[in-house]
Design a protein around this motif. Structure first.
Motif, PDB file in Angstrom:
ATOM      1  N   THR A 211      46.385  41.269  25.366  1.00 34.77           N
ATOM      2  CA  THR A 211      46.214  41.915  24.053  1.00 34.77           C
ATOM      3  C   THR A 211      46.506  43.417  24.140  1.00 34.77           C
ATOM      4  O   THR A 211      46.043  44.189  23.300  1.00 34.77           O
ATOM      5  CB  THR A 211      44.778  41.685  23.528  1.00 34.77           C
ATOM      6  N   GLY A 212      47.216  43.838  25.168  1.00 36.68           N
ATOM      7  CA  GLY A 212      47.621  45.236  25.266  1.00 36.68           C
ATOM      8  C   GLY A 212      46.534  46.185  25.684  1.00 36.68           C
ATOM      9  O   GLY A 212      46.617  47.396  25.409  1.00 36.68           O
ATOM     10  N   HIS A 213      45.503  45.694  26.356  1.00 37.21           N
ATOM     11  CA  HIS A 213      44.446  46.578  26.844  1.00 37.21           C
ATOM     12  C   HIS A 213      45.028  47.583  27.837  1.00 37.21           C
ATOM     13  O   HIS A 213      45.967  47.287  28.570  1.00 37.21           O
ATOM     14  CB  HIS A 213      43.344  45.747  27.518  1.00 37.21           C
ATOM     15  N   GLN A 214      44.458  48.789  27.852  1.00 30.97           N
ATOM     16  CA  GLN A 214      44.988  49.866  28.691  1.00 30.97           C
ATOM     17  C   GLN A 214      45.034  49.460  30.165  1.00 30.97           C
ATOM     18  O   GLN A 214      45.991  49.773  30.874  1.00 30.97           O
ATOM     19  CB  GLN A 214      44.132  51.128  28.527  1.00 30.97           C
ATOM     20  N   ALA A 215      43.994  48.774  30.648  1.00 29.65           N
ATOM     21  CA  ALA A 215      43.994  48.304  32.042  1.00 29.65           C
ATOM     22  C   ALA A 215      44.670  46.934  32.074  1.00 29.65           C
ATOM     23  O   ALA A 215      44.106  45.941  31.604  1.00 29.65           O
ATOM     24  CB  ALA A 215      42.569  48.211  32.561  1.00 29.65           C
ATOM     25  N   LYS A 216      45.906  46.908  32.629  1.00 29.74           N
ATOM     26  CA  LYS A 216      46.652  45.649  32.630  1.00 29.74           C
ATOM     27  C   LYS A 216      45.914  44.585  33.438  1.00 29.74           C
ATOM     28  O   LYS A 216      45.781  43.439  33.026  1.00 29.74           O
ATOM     29  CB  LYS A 216      48.054  45.865  33.199  1.00 29.74           C
ATOM     30  N   TYR A 217      45.438  44.971  34.628  1.00 32.20           N
ATOM     31  CA  TYR A 217      44.707  44.037  35.491  1.00 32.20           C
ATOM     32  C   TYR A 217      43.319  44.592  35.801  1.00 32.20           C
ATOM     33  O   TYR A 217      43.157  45.799  35.987  1.00 32.20           O
ATOM     34  CB  TYR A 217      45.444  43.824  36.819  1.00 32.20           C
ATOM     35  N   VAL A 218      42.318  43.725  35.869  1.00 33.37           N
ATOM     36  CA  VAL A 218      40.996  44.113  36.369  1.00 33.37           C
ATOM     37  C   VAL A 218      40.543  43.044  37.371  1.00 33.37           C
ATOM     38  O   VAL A 218      40.948  41.882  37.281  1.00 33.37           O
ATOM     39  CB  VAL A 218      39.940  44.246  35.246  1.00 33.37           C
ATOM     40  N   ASN A 219      39.694  43.479  38.301  1.00 29.17           N
ATOM     41  CA  ASN A 219      39.098  42.560  39.265  1.00 29.17           C
ATOM     42  C   ASN A 219      37.589  42.607  39.146  1.00 29.17           C
ATOM     43  O   ASN A 219      37.018  43.555  38.593  1.00 29.17           O
ATOM     44  CB  ASN A 219      39.482  42.954  40.698  1.00 29.17           C
ATOM     45  N   SER A 220      36.934  41.607  39.723  1.00 31.59           N
ATOM     46  CA  SER A 220      35.476  41.638  39.810  1.00 31.59           C
ATOM     47  C   SER A 220      35.035  42.895  40.543  1.00 31.59           C
ATOM     48  O   SER A 220      35.757  43.396  41.409  1.00 31.59           O
ATOM     49  CB  SER A 220      34.966  40.409  40.576  1.00 31.59           C
ATOM     50  N   PRO A 221      33.845  43.412  40.229  1.00 29.62           N
ATOM     51  CA  PRO A 221      33.339  44.581  40.953  1.00 29.62           C
ATOM     52  C   PRO A 221      32.837  44.152  42.339  1.00 29.62           C
ATOM     53  O   PRO A 221      32.701  42.962  42.625  1.00 29.62           O
ATOM     54  CB  PRO A 221      32.168  45.055  40.077  1.00 29.62           C
ATOM     55  N   GLN A 222      32.553  45.152  43.162  1.00 27.80           N
ATOM     56  CA  GLN A 222      31.995  44.878  44.490  1.00 27.80           C
ATOM     57  C   GLN A 222      30.626  44.205  44.340  1.00 27.80           C
ATOM     58  O   GLN A 222      29.762  44.695  43.618  1.00 27.80           O
ATOM     59  CB  GLN A 222      31.842  46.193  45.255  1.00 27.80           C
ATOM     60  N   THR A 223      30.440  43.067  45.014  1.00 23.35           N
ATOM     61  CA  THR A 223      29.146  42.379  45.013  1.00 23.35           C
ATOM     62  C   THR A 223      28.831  41.953  46.443  1.00 23.35           C
ATOM     63  O   THR A 223      29.626  42.178  47.359  1.00 23.35           O
ATOM     64  CB  THR A 223      29.173  41.120  44.119  1.00 23.35           C
ATOM     65  N   ALA A 224      27.690  41.298  46.615  1.00 27.08           N
ATOM     66  CA  ALA A 224      27.338  40.779  47.940  1.00 27.08           C
ATOM     67  C   ALA A 224      28.335  39.711  48.381  1.00 27.08           C
ATOM     68  O   ALA A 224      28.475  39.430  49.573  1.00 27.08           O
ATOM     69  CB  ALA A 224      25.930  40.180  47.907  1.00 27.08           C
ATOM     70  N   PHE A 225      29.058  39.122  47.415  1.00 25.51           N
ATOM     71  CA  PHE A 225      29.994  38.039  47.726  1.00 25.51           C
ATOM     72  C   PHE A 225      31.452  38.489  47.684  1.00 25.51           C
ATOM     73  O   PHE A 225      32.319  37.840  48.252  1.00 25.51           O
ATOM     74  CB  PHE A 225      29.811  36.887  46.717  1.00 25.51           C
ATOM     75  N   PHE A 226      31.718  39.600  46.980  1.00 25.28           N
ATOM     76  CA  PHE A 226      33.105  40.001  46.711  1.00 25.28           C
ATOM     77  C   PHE A 226      33.375  41.405  47.255  1.00 25.28           C
ATOM     78  O   PHE A 226      32.790  42.380  46.791  1.00 25.28           O
ATOM     79  CB  PHE A 226      33.350  39.975  45.190  1.00 25.28           C
ATOM     80  N   ASN A 227      34.238  41.471  48.264  1.00 25.52           N
ATOM     81  CA  ASN A 227      34.699  42.751  48.806  1.00 25.52           C
ATOM     82  C   ASN A 227      36.213  42.688  48.852  1.00 25.52           C
ATOM     83  O   ASN A 227      36.796  42.033  49.726  1.00 25.52           O
ATOM     84  CB  ASN A 227      34.116  42.974  50.210  1.00 25.52           C
ATOM     85  N   LYS A 228      36.872  43.363  47.893  1.00 25.95           N
ATOM     86  CA  LYS A 228      38.324  43.206  47.764  1.00 25.95           C
ATOM     87  C   LYS A 228      39.089  43.726  48.975  1.00 25.95           C
ATOM     88  O   LYS A 228      40.242  43.332  49.193  1.00 25.95           O
ATOM     89  CB  LYS A 228      38.828  43.891  46.487  1.00 25.95           C
ATOM     90  N   SER A 229      38.450  44.577  49.783  1.00 26.50           N
ATOM     91  CA  SER A 229      39.122  45.089  50.967  1.00 26.50           C
ATOM     92  C   SER A 229      39.081  44.109  52.142  1.00 26.50           C
ATOM     93  O   SER A 229      39.675  44.373  53.183  1.00 26.50           O
ATOM     94  CB  SER A 229      38.490  46.416  51.403  1.00 26.50           C
ATOM     95  N   ARG A 230      38.365  42.992  51.964  1.00 24.71           N
ATOM     96  CA  ARG A 230      38.335  41.980  53.025  1.00 24.71           C
ATOM     97  C   ARG A 230      38.949  40.665  52.572  1.00 24.71           C
ATOM     98  O   ARG A 230      39.001  39.709  53.330  1.00 24.71           O
ATOM     99  CB  ARG A 230      36.891  41.715  53.470  1.00 24.71           C
ATOM    100  N   LEU A 231      39.387  40.616  51.310  1.00 24.79           N
ATOM    101  CA  LEU A 231      39.903  39.374  50.754  1.00 24.79           C
ATOM    102  C   LEU A 231      41.401  39.467  50.478  1.00 24.79           C
ATOM    103  O   LEU A 231      41.924  40.542  50.198  1.00 24.79           O
ATOM    104  CB  LEU A 231      39.182  39.065  49.434  1.00 24.79           C
ATOM    105  N   LEU A 232      42.064  38.338  50.559  1.00 28.58           N
ATOM    106  CA  LEU A 232      43.470  38.225  50.180  1.00 28.58           C
ATOM    107  C   LEU A 232      43.577  37.065  49.193  1.00 28.58           C
ATOM    108  O   LEU A 232      43.099  35.954  49.481  1.00 28.58           O
ATOM    109  CB  LEU A 232      44.348  37.969  51.396  1.00 28.58           C
ATOM    110  N   TYR A 233      44.194  37.323  48.045  1.00 32.47           N
ATOM    111  CA  TYR A 233      44.331  36.292  47.023  1.00 32.47           C
ATOM    112  C   TYR A 233      45.138  35.114  47.570  1.00 32.47           C
ATOM    113  O   TYR A 233      46.197  35.298  48.158  1.00 32.47           O
ATOM    114  CB  TYR A 233      45.020  36.880  45.780  1.00 32.47           C
ATOM    115  N   ALA A 234      44.604  33.899  47.361  1.00 31.65           N
ATOM    116  CA  ALA A 234      45.245  32.623  47.739  1.00 31.65           C
ATOM    117  C   ALA A 234      45.299  32.389  49.245  1.00 31.65           C
ATOM    118  O   ALA A 234      46.013  31.501  49.702  1.00 31.65           O
ATOM    119  CB  ALA A 234      46.638  32.505  47.132  1.00 31.65           C
ATOM    120  N   TYR A 235      44.510  33.146  50.022  1.00 29.62           N
ATOM    121  CA  TYR A 235      44.522  32.920  51.468  1.00 29.62           C
ATOM    122  C   TYR A 235      44.086  31.494  51.796  1.00 29.62           C
ATOM    123  O   TYR A 235      44.614  30.872  52.719  1.00 29.62           O
ATOM    124  CB  TYR A 235      43.604  33.925  52.175  1.00 29.62           C
ATOM    125  N   HIS A 236      43.124  30.950  51.039  1.00 26.05           N
ATOM    126  CA  HIS A 236      42.640  29.586  51.315  1.00 26.05           C
ATOM    127  C   HIS A 236      43.740  28.553  51.079  1.00 26.05           C
ATOM    128  O   HIS A 236      43.738  27.490  51.703  1.00 26.05           O
ATOM    129  CB  HIS A 236      41.411  29.270  50.460  1.00 26.05           C
TER     130      HIS A 236
END
Length: 552
Positions: A211-236
Motif C-alpha cells: 500500500t505504498g508505506h514508507q518502509a518497504k520491508y519490516v522485520n520482527s523486532p529483537q526478541t528472546a527467539f528472534f535475532n536477525k544477526s544470527r538467522l538466515l532466511y530459508a536456511y531450514h
C-alpha cells in the motif's frame, strides 16, 4: 520446578557442537573443534569443544562445561532460564513438578502464520503483486507466504484464539504503546514471509508493503527467539542442499531466495535486512560450504558485498561475489528466464580476496603517485587480515594492478605479526604418563580398584591433585575437563595394558627409592639394610611380571 527426567531428556537431545556452534564459529581440529574463547579476549584459539565428551573447555581461562552451562555463561541466564531457552530452540516441551507450569510450547506463531496464509487467498492486491513478481503457487505454499491485515483484525484474531497480549508482545508480533497504553500489530497491510530458525520453528516475520508505506520491508523486532544477526532466511529449506552440494548462495532479500529456489537453486538464503555480520559466521560455517554472495550492483549492494568479503576472507571461507548490473537482481533474472546465465555467474563468482582488492583499487586515482602509495597501504592493511600464505600470494596481485606497469612486489611490505601466538602458559610440567593414568580413571572406572591396589596419589610427582579429583568424579573441575578434551592424552585400553604400565612405573619408582636409601646417611645401618632388601625384593617381583601393592 522443571522435572529432572525432563531435563535429562532435553540433555539427550542436545549436541554440544550444534549448541556452541550456533554462537561461536567452530573449526574442526582432529576429533574436536576449536575457536577463540568467547569468554576472554584471545587471538590464538584455546577453546575446545569435544563432541565425544559433550563438553567444552578453554585452556586459557578455564571456562568449561556442557551445553546448558555454555548457554548460561554466554546468555547470562540462570539454570532454569537456560533450560527453557534451549527447549524453545530445539522444539522441546519441558515438564514441571507443579502442574501450573505444564503448558505446551506456544503455538502463536504457527497459528498466526496459518491465518495470514488463509487471508492471502482473498486479498486480490497481494495476489496480484505475487503474480507480477513471478512467484508460483507452489512457492507460496513452500515458503508460507501470507497477508497481514489491519491492527484491529490481527489483535481480534489473537485474542479469539485465547492467546494473551503479553505473549504476542514477547513473540514480537504485537507492540505496546506506553503513551496511550494501547497495543498495535507490527505487520499491517503487508505480504508476510515467515522466518524460521535453523531447525524449522517460526521465530518471526518479514513484511513487504503493498500500500505504498514508507518502509518497504519490516522485520520482527529483537526478541528472546528472534535475532536477525544470527538467522538466515530459508536456511531450514536450504541446509539439505548446501550439505549435499557444499555451496550456499547468500542474497539480499526474500524474493531473491524464493525465485532462486523456484529456478532450482535450492541452496539460496538471505540476510534479514542487515549486512552479513560476525554472528552469521557460525551458521555459514556448518557443512563448510563454498559461499557465493549475490548482491545488487548499486552503491549499497557493493558496500555490503565489500564488507561481507572482508569478513569472510579473514575467516578463511571459500567462495566469491556476484554483483548484478543494470538494476537487476536474482529474482528479476529468474523472472526473465536467465537461469543458465545465473548458473554461470554463480560458478564464476569473483573470489573474495580479488574482489576486496579491486574495490580498494577503484577508490584511488592511481595516476597520482601519492594516491597510489595510499592505495598500497590500504591494500596491505587488508592483506594483514589473511593467512601468511595468502598474503604472499596476493602481494603480487596487488602490485600488478597499481596502475600502468604496476609496482614491484618487493615494495609491498607486510610486517608479519604473530597473530596466532599462544597464550602464556603457567610454568607447569605435563607428565603424559600421569595424565594418561588420570584419563583411564575418568573413562574406565572399572579399572580404579586395580590402580588403587598398586599406587596412591602421593606417588604422582606432577598431577596428584588431578588424580584425586578424578577419583572423586569431579569431572566439572577445569583441570579434569582439560584432560578429558585433550586428544594427545590417551586412556589405557584395558587391564592388561594398565598392569604393564603400572609395573614399569613402580619398577622405576622403587629403583629411585633404592638409590635414595643408598645415599642416605641419616639412618642406621640396620634400617638401610632393611629398606635395601625390601626394595630389591619388590623390584625383582615386578620384573617377573607380578604387580606388588604399594606401601608408603
Amino acid at each position: 520446578m522443571i522435572a529432572q527426567d525432563s531435563i535429562e531428556a532435553l540433555k539427550a537431545r542436545l549436541d554440544i557442537v550444534d549448541v556452541v556452534g550456533s554462537y561461536v564459529e567452530l573449526k574442526k581440529a582432529g576429533a574436536n573443534y576449536k575457536a577463540p574463547c568467547p569468554f576472554h579476549d584471545e587471538k590464538s584459539p584455546s577453546f575446545v569443544v569435544s563432541p565425544q565428551k559433550q563438553i567444552y573447555h578453554c585452556f586459557g581461562c578455564g571456562a568449561g562445561g556442557d551445553s546448558i552451562k555454555f548457554v548460561m555463561e554466554y546468555e547470562k541466564l540462570n539454570y532454569p532460564e537456560a533450560l527453557e531457552k534451549l527447549a524453545d530452540t530445539y522444539n522441546f516441551t519441558l515438564s514441571y513438578t507443579d502442574n501450573k507450569h505444564n503448558k505446551p510450547r506456544s503455538q502463536l506463531m504457527d497459528k498466526l502464520n496459518e491465518w495470514y496464509q488463509n487471508l492471502l487467498t482473498s486479498k486480490q492486491t497481494a495476489l496480484t503483486y505475487i503474480k507480477e513478481r513471478g512467484i508460483y503457487e507452489s512457492s507460496v505454499e513452500k515458503f508460507g507466504i501470507g497477508y497481514a491485515p489491519d491492527t484491529s483484525s490481527t489483535i481480534n484474531y489473537i485474542t479469539s484464539e485465547q492467546f494473551s497480549m503479553n505473549e504476542a508482545v514477547e513473540m514480537g508480533v504485537v507492540g505496546y504503546n506506553e503513551d496511550n497504553r494501547s497495543s498495535y500489530a507490527r505487520f499491517i497491510e503487508r505480504v508476510t514471509f515467515p522466518i524460521h530458525s535453523a531447525n524449522g520453528s517460526i521465530v518471526g516475520f518479514g513484511g513487504r508493503t503493498i500500500t505504498g508505506h514508507q518502509a518497504k520491508y519490516v522485520n520482527s523486532p529483537q526478541t528472546a527467539f528472534f535475532n536477525k544477526s544470527r538467522l538466515l532466511y530459508a536456511y531450514h529449506h536450504a541446509k539439505q542442499t548446501l550439505y549435499k552440494t557444499k555451496e550456499i548462495i547468500v542474497t539480499e532479500g526474500y524474493l531473491d531466495v524464493i525465485m532462486l529456489h523456484q529456478a532450482g537453486f535450492s541452496n539460496a538464503v538471505a540476510t534479514l535486512g542487515t549486512a552479513l555480520t560476525q554472528e552469521h559466521l557460525p551458521l555459514l560455517r556448518k557443512g563448510e560450504p563454498r559461499i557465493v554472495m549475490a548482491y545488487d550492483g548499486d552503491k549499497a549492494g557493493r558496500t555490503a558485498a565489500l564488507k561481507a568479503s572482508r569478513l569472510l576472507s579473514a575467516g578463511g571461507f571459500r567462495g566469491g561475489v556476484v554483483i548484478f548490473s543494470d538494476g537487476l537482481d536474482p529474482a528479476d533474472m529468474v523472472n526473465n528466464g536467465a537461469i543458465e546465465e545465473l548458473s554461470i555467474m554463480f560458478r564464476e563468482a569473483k573470489p573474495f580476496i580479488e574482489f576486496v582488492l579491486e574495490e580498494i583499487l577503484s577508490l584511488y586515482n592511481l595516476r597520482d603517485p601519492k594516491a597510489k602509495e595510499d592505495c598500497m597501504q590500504d591494500g596491505v592493511s587488508y592483506l594483514k587480515t589473511l593467512s601468511p600464505l595468502l598474503q604472499e600470494e596476493y602481494k603480487t596481485f596487488l602490485a600488478s594492478r597499481l596502475g600502468g606497469l604496476g609496482v614491484s612486489p618487493s615494495l609491498v611490505k607486510i610486517t608479519q605479526t604473530n597473530q596466532n601466538a599462544p597464550l602464556l602458559q603457567k610454568n607447569t610440567h605435563k607428565d603424559m604418563w600421569e595424565l594418561s593414568l588420570i584419563k583411564t580413571v575418568i573413562e574406565q572406572p572399572e579399572l580404579v580398584n586395580q590402580i588403587l591396589d598398586a599406587i596412591d596419589a602421593s606417588l604422582l610427582q606432577f598431577h596428584s591433585q588431578e588424580f584425586s579429583l578424578a577419583l572423586l568424579g569431579k569431572t566439572d573441575e577445569p583441570q579434569i575437563m582439560a584432560i578429558m578434551v585433550d586428544e594427545q592424552i590417551k586412556a589405557l585400553k584395558d587391564e592388561k595394558a594398565l598392569k604393564a604400565e603400572l609395573i614399569t612405573f613402580l619398577t622405576r619408582y622403587y629403583e629411585r627409592e633404592l638409590k635414595r636409601v643408598n645415599l642416605q646417611n641419616s639412618i642406621s645401618f640396620e634400617q638401610k639394610a632393611f629398606y635395601i632388601r625390601k626394595f630389591r625384593g619388590k623390584i625383582m617381583k615386578l620384573k617377573q611380571g607380578e604387580l606388588v601393592p604399594f606401601e608408603a
